[in-house]
Design a protein around this motif. Structure first.
Motif, PDB file in Angstrom:
ATOM      1  N   ARG A  38     -20.869  80.490  58.344  1.00  0.00           N
ATOM      2  CA  ARG A  38     -22.400  81.031  57.886  1.00  0.00           C
ATOM      3  C   ARG A  38     -23.331  79.998  58.038  1.00  0.00           C
ATOM      4  O   ARG A  38     -23.283  78.638  58.060  1.00  0.00           O
ATOM      5  CB  ARG A  38     -22.173  81.423  56.484  1.00  0.00           C
ATOM      6  CG  ARG A  38     -22.313  80.171  55.400  1.00  0.00           C
ATOM      7  CD  ARG A  38     -21.984  80.873  54.076  1.00  0.00           C
ATOM      8  NE  ARG A  38     -20.812  81.093  53.621  1.00  0.00           N
ATOM      9  CZ  ARG A  38     -20.262  81.493  52.584  1.00  0.00           C
ATOM     10  NH1 ARG A  38     -21.229  81.620  51.534  1.00  0.00           N
ATOM     11  NH2 ARG A  38     -18.964  82.101  52.507  1.00  0.00           N
ATOM     12  N   ASN A  39     -24.654  80.365  58.394  1.00  0.00           N
ATOM     13  CA  ASN A  39     -25.887  79.473  58.314  1.00  0.00           C
ATOM     14  C   ASN A  39     -26.150  79.230  56.839  1.00  0.00           C
ATOM     15  O   ASN A  39     -25.897  79.753  55.772  1.00  0.00           O
ATOM     16  CB  ASN A  39     -26.912  80.008  58.875  1.00  0.00           C
ATOM     17  CG  ASN A  39     -26.531  80.437  60.451  1.00  0.00           C
ATOM     18  OD1 ASN A  39     -26.199  79.763  61.044  1.00  0.00           O
ATOM     19  ND2 ASN A  39     -26.995  81.654  60.855  1.00  0.00           N
ATOM     20  N   GLN A  40     -26.961  78.190  56.650  1.00  0.00           N
ATOM     21  CA  GLN A  40     -27.467  77.727  55.460  1.00  0.00           C
ATOM     22  C   GLN A  40     -28.091  78.755  54.699  1.00  0.00           C
ATOM     23  O   GLN A  40     -29.115  79.670  55.402  1.00  0.00           O
ATOM     24  CB  GLN A  40     -28.545  76.545  55.652  1.00  0.00           C
ATOM     25  CG  GLN A  40     -28.856  75.949  54.285  1.00  0.00           C
ATOM     26  CD  GLN A  40     -27.885  75.145  53.549  1.00  0.00           C
ATOM     27  OE1 GLN A  40     -27.351  74.303  54.112  1.00  0.00           O
ATOM     28  NE2 GLN A  40     -28.009  75.524  52.250  1.00  0.00           N
ATOM     29  N   SER A 180     -14.400  69.128  50.533  1.00  0.00           N
ATOM     30  CA  SER A 180     -15.888  69.118  50.468  1.00  0.00           C
ATOM     31  C   SER A 180     -16.663  68.164  51.410  1.00  0.00           C
ATOM     32  O   SER A 180     -17.593  67.778  51.529  1.00  0.00           O
ATOM     33  CB  SER A 180     -16.306  68.821  49.156  1.00  0.00           C
ATOM     34  OG  SER A 180     -15.944  67.385  48.617  1.00  0.00           O
ATOM     35  N   GLY A 181     -15.715  67.482  52.289  1.00  0.00           N
ATOM     36  CA  GLY A 181     -16.270  66.392  53.658  1.00  0.00           C
ATOM     37  C   GLY A 181     -16.077  65.178  53.436  1.00  0.00           C
ATOM     38  O   GLY A 181     -16.710  64.508  54.128  1.00  0.00           O
ATOM     39  N   SER A 182     -15.401  64.512  52.393  1.00  0.00           N
ATOM     40  CA  SER A 182     -15.378  62.923  52.351  1.00  0.00           C
ATOM     41  C   SER A 182     -14.636  62.573  53.728  1.00  0.00           C
ATOM     42  O   SER A 182     -14.913  61.219  53.796  1.00  0.00           O
ATOM     43  CB  SER A 182     -14.643  62.642  51.105  1.00  0.00           C
ATOM     44  OG  SER A 182     -13.231  63.036  51.184  1.00  0.00           O
ATOM     45  N   HIS A 183     -13.909  63.226  54.154  1.00  0.00           N
ATOM     46  CA  HIS A 183     -13.473  62.472  55.416  1.00  0.00           C
ATOM     47  C   HIS A 183     -13.627  63.010  56.666  1.00  0.00           C
ATOM     48  O   HIS A 183     -13.303  63.185  57.860  1.00  0.00           O
ATOM     49  CB  HIS A 183     -11.653  62.502  55.331  1.00  0.00           C
ATOM     50  CG  HIS A 183     -11.077  61.715  54.202  1.00  0.00           C
ATOM     51  ND1 HIS A 183      -9.951  61.573  53.973  1.00  0.00           N
ATOM     52  CD2 HIS A 183     -11.624  60.826  53.442  1.00  0.00           C
ATOM     53  CE1 HIS A 183      -9.607  60.567  52.958  1.00  0.00           C
ATOM     54  NE2 HIS A 183     -10.763  60.242  52.567  1.00  0.00           N
ATOM     55  N   ASN A 272     -16.003  77.754  54.319  1.00  0.00           N
ATOM     56  CA  ASN A 272     -16.777  78.586  55.204  1.00  0.00           C
ATOM     57  C   ASN A 272     -18.144  78.306  55.485  1.00  0.00           C
ATOM     58  O   ASN A 272     -18.948  78.984  55.790  1.00  0.00           O
ATOM     59  CB  ASN A 272     -16.573  80.159  54.634  1.00  0.00           C
ATOM     60  CG  ASN A 272     -17.250  80.973  55.565  1.00  0.00           C
ATOM     61  OD1 ASN A 272     -17.006  81.053  56.922  1.00  0.00           O
ATOM     62  ND2 ASN A 272     -17.632  82.272  54.969  1.00  0.00           N
ATOM     63  N   VAL A 273     -18.504  76.929  54.950  1.00  0.00           N
ATOM     64  CA  VAL A 273     -19.753  76.422  55.011  1.00  0.00           C
ATOM     65  C   VAL A 273     -20.055  75.653  56.377  1.00  0.00           C
ATOM     66  O   VAL A 273     -18.995  75.221  56.718  1.00  0.00           O
ATOM     67  CB  VAL A 273     -20.183  75.661  53.730  1.00  0.00           C
ATOM     68  CG1 VAL A 273     -20.351  76.408  52.441  1.00  0.00           C
ATOM     69  CG2 VAL A 273     -19.287  74.294  53.500  1.00  0.00           C
TER      70      VAL A 273
END
Length: 413
Positions: A38-40, A180-183, A272-273
């Protein structure tokens, strides 16, 4: 699942990357059902907290215990679990465990967070002199795992398990940072081979001990686990290999453990972000600083042991000052543990007249007698360390090889 690891592979990784070939459930199902990212949206932060809370509630429906224990580090994942769990079940039903050496950031920050929330906290002092080190205990842990794992570090989780009430549910932050993106890598790699090479490089523990013709990509999967449009190649390796083969097998040793970051509502949301929202855990930080500002304004190891709102360079400077101060104390004979070392200070311990020192030397003698690492002399590596060289990782690898050989987890040759 039981597996036997090649000795060169264990020396390179300090675990067996070939022991797992699947992502933690239910990640594959969620990824396969994604459409396009999805978009922001303006309500992305609100949606995020609702997803995490619903995930916690889903997990609570499957627990029967009234006592909930959160092992609390200086990071963000366990802090997020604690905040939402207290909202759901009340202060009186939640306990925390903080751990580390006396001056470690993890122990100091974790204790501060626990005190701020107001829950009962149990502090575990991870000092080698106060831990029962013996070969039988190390061998017991290795056999129980059934896989080649970093046994010395697993002692930490054994100590945590000892103080958890029998009827308690343990809440783990497993996969929280990674999801959540740490790596999240700066290079997502268009080719699988490039991702494997970078993963092998990033996971190297003691490559100096491996044979000259050893290729650390050999034990990695030959092809992607899932399409790269679902999740990039490097994160696929992280989710499948590092998280499953190393982290899960090392820390999820408790009888009743809950992993809320793998709850369906949170997975469907966070996977999904768009990647720019996961970069540096941006969205995760925004969610929890908005809804739990008091505890998320406290220092964290996620920003060099200072609050998230501190500029990175300033945070690095303050942390660097504490590290230098500890080094100066050690240089004049006053032992001050490195505050970055949250577990046992093995490098220092190997030079002391402690129980762990005797155990380590006996195991090194044994692995030397096996002659399983051509061209390497474990006792010489030990003696160099005693004279001031930092051979901590090499010594840990050699000690852990011996224990894993005895447990049947590592092939000798």
């Amino acid at each position: 699942m039981s597996s036997t690891c090649d000795i060169n592979t264990f020396l390179h990784y300090a675990y067996d990357p070939s022991s797992e070939r699947s992502m933690p459930a239910p990640i594959p199902t969620v990824l396969n059902n994604l459409n396009s990212r999805r978009n922001q949206k303006k309500n992305l932060v609100n949606e995020g907290i609702n997803s995490f809370r619903n995930g916690i509630r889903n997990k609570l429906e499957n627990t029967t215990s009234n006592t909930h224990v959160v092992p609390l580090s200086g990071g963000l994942d366990s802090r997020a679990i604690l905040a939402v769990l207290v909202d759901e079940v009340g202060l009186q039903n939640v306990e925390t465990i903080t751990y580390g050496t006396k001056n470690s950031f993890d122990r100091r920050i974790g204790t501060r967070v626990s005190n701020k929330v107001g829950v009962s906290n149990h502090v575990i002092n991870l000092h080698p002199e106060e831990t029962n080190w013996n070969i039988d205990k190390l061998l017991e842990i290795a056999k129980k795992s059934g896989q080649a794992i970093p046994i010395l570090d697993s002692i930490v989780h054994e100590k945590i398990a000892e103080v958890i009430p029998d009827d308690a549910t343990v809440w783990s932050g497993f996969m929280g940072g990674e999801l959540s993106g740490s790596h999240l890598p700066s290079d997502t790699f268009s080719e699988w081979e490039g991702a494997c090479a970078e993963f092998a490089r990033s996971q190297a523990f003691s490559p100096e001990l491996t044979a000259s013709n050893y290729d650390p990509t050999d034990p990695l999967p030959d092809s992607p686990i899932i399409s790269a449009d679902k999740i990039n190649y490097f994160e696929q390796l992280d989710f499948v290999i590092r998280q499953q083969a190393l982290i899960k097998n090392s820390i999820l040793q408790y009888e009743d453990v809950v992993t809320p970051f793998l709850a369906q509502p949170w997975l469907q949301y966070i996977l999904n972000v768009p990647d720019h929202c996961r970069n540096d855990r941006l969205l995760f930080k925004n969610i929890f600083t908005k809804y739990y500002p008091e505890i998320f304004s406290l220092p964290t190891t996620a920003n060099f042991n200072r609050p998230l709102y501190w500029p990175e360079l300033v945070a690095k400077g303050y942390t660097g000052f504490e590290i230098i101060k500890a080094k100066l104390s050690r240089s004049v004979g006053i032992y001050e543990p490195d505050p970055l070392i949250s577990q046992f200070p093995f490098g220092h311990a190997f030079r002391q007249d402690w129980e762990i020192t005797k155990v380590a030397y006996e195991l090194l003698q044994s692995v030397q007698e096996r002659e399983v690492i051509p061209g390497k002399d474990p006792i010489s590596i030990w003696n160099e360390h005693q004279r001031g060289s930092d051979n901590t990782d090499l010594l840990k690898s050699l000690i852990q090889v011996e224990i894993n050989i005895r447990a049947g987890n590592v092939i000798k040759y």
